[in-house]
Enzyme design. Sequence first.
Site, PDB file in Angstrom:
ATOM      1  N   SER A  48     -19.227  49.917  23.820  1.00 23.82           N
ATOM      2  CA  SER A  48     -18.793  50.746  24.788  1.00 23.82           C
ATOM      3  C   SER A  48     -19.775  51.907  24.802  1.00 23.82           C
ATOM      4  CB  SER A  48     -17.437  51.325  24.544  1.00 23.82           C
ATOM      5  OG  SER A  48     -16.818  52.037  25.568  1.00 23.82           O
ATOM      6  N   THR A  49     -19.229  53.222  24.603  1.00 28.44           N
ATOM      7  CA  THR A  49     -20.038  54.505  24.821  1.00 28.44           C
ATOM      8  C   THR A  49     -21.341  54.265  23.680  1.00 28.44           C
ATOM      9  OG1 THR A  49     -18.166  55.622  24.657  1.00 28.44           O
ATOM     10  CG2 THR A  49     -19.988  57.081  24.503  1.00 28.44           C
TER      11      THR A  49
ATOM     12  N   HIS B 187     -18.056  48.121  28.226  1.00 32.19           N
ATOM     13  CA  HIS B 187     -17.360  49.066  29.200  1.00 32.19           C
ATOM     14  C   HIS B 187     -18.184  49.864  29.945  1.00 32.19           C
ATOM     15  CE1 HIS B 187     -14.104  49.156  25.780  1.00 32.19           C
ATOM     16  NE2 HIS B 187     -14.282  47.956  26.258  1.00 32.19           N
TER      17      HIS B 187
ATOM     18  N   MET C  92     -16.104  54.111  22.106  1.00 36.82           N
ATOM     19  CA  MET C  92     -14.997  55.067  21.825  1.00 36.82           C
ATOM     20  C   MET C  92     -13.639  54.147  21.597  1.00 36.82           C
ATOM     21  SD  MET C  92     -14.529  58.343  21.476  1.00 36.82           S
ATOM     22  CE  MET C  92     -15.691  58.818  22.713  1.00 36.82           C
TER      23      MET C  92
ATOM     24  N   ASP D  57     -10.921  49.138  20.881  1.00 36.07           N
ATOM     25  CA  ASP D  57     -11.221  47.751  21.529  1.00 36.07           C
ATOM     26  C   ASP D  57     -12.048  46.884  20.869  1.00 36.07           C
ATOM     27  OD1 ASP D  57     -10.587  45.782  23.751  1.00 36.07           O
ATOM     28  OD2 ASP D  57     -12.389  46.521  24.868  1.00 36.07           O
TER      29      ASP D  57
END
Length: 350
Positions: A171-172, A197, A291, A294
């Site tokens: 993600s991030t 993401h 973050m 997940d």
Amino acid sequence: MTIRVVVVEDSPTMRAILMARLSEEPDIKVVATAANAAEGRELIRQFDPDVVTLDIEMPGMNGLDFLDKIMALRPTPVIIISGATQEGAATTAEALARGAVACYAKAQDGSAFKDSRLADMIREAAQVRFQRPAPGAARAPAPAPAAPAPSNVTAMPKRTAPPSLVAIGSSTGGVEALHAVLSAFPANCPPTVIVQHVNARFAPSIAQSLDQACPPRVLIAEPDMPLRPGHVYLAPGDDRHLTVSGSANGYHARLRAGQPISGHLPSVDALFLSVAEKVGAAAAGILLTGMGSDGAQGLLAMHRAGALTIAQDEATCTVFGMPRAAIALGAAGIIAPLNSIPSQLFRMAA
């Protein structure tokens, strides 16, 4: 705590819209705005903001060059505000690979700022903490497959065969991490599936960027696409979960609509849970920077199914949320720095 933001945007109209929208958020304050990179650099130095929003398509010094200067001189979480053009999407993908933590697709009339997505991105970005490198510091190369595991890598018994399939979640900060990991993959790597993401508008450009930089072929997953060695498949993003179907005789990508899982659509958990069920002990799972949580439950399911499971360590994560959650559950068989993950993955199969 108030999040202090510097907005770098060449359009006066967009600057005004951004300021008006963000002023509605009680925990966000735009402390300064800049019309170009030169102004932005001075304002970042003056105000030392928590987050910078950056228009990537600017006259003079372009956004990519400015991003490089920010990350080299004063590492700060940067959110790219990108236009709807194909060129804008490709440039944004490159910015994410160079260290931007998120990207936001704007509409030309400013209507895209009416929802809470940008404010939520700013809140997430404000939690990113960059470690400023010491002068002359450089990333250490990944250890050779025959070398012993580094002291900051947890060890586990060797596997006797390469994984039949590799699943990755991020993600991030994940696009930059994916470049680092996949660039060390062999051209004949096991079929690899990824949930990152990201807004669906940017997914094709991210896949193209990875494809140009990495030995395996990288492409966007399509419904019922056979998963082949030497290929990496990226979830298209936004409205469908990417899962795996089939058996040892052949695996396929499956894209299905549904509700968010662990707050995300597509979800890393959805991918990992399907891999645990369909591939089991023959798989490998890797959870990278991001973050939230997940992927933690899915990685635990893969671990319980006997799969090789790897989590990125805290020191090399942009955000340690997702790996931290998996480690807390006991889901990570290996905890490794980013540059060691490929060698750990393929060493275990040596």
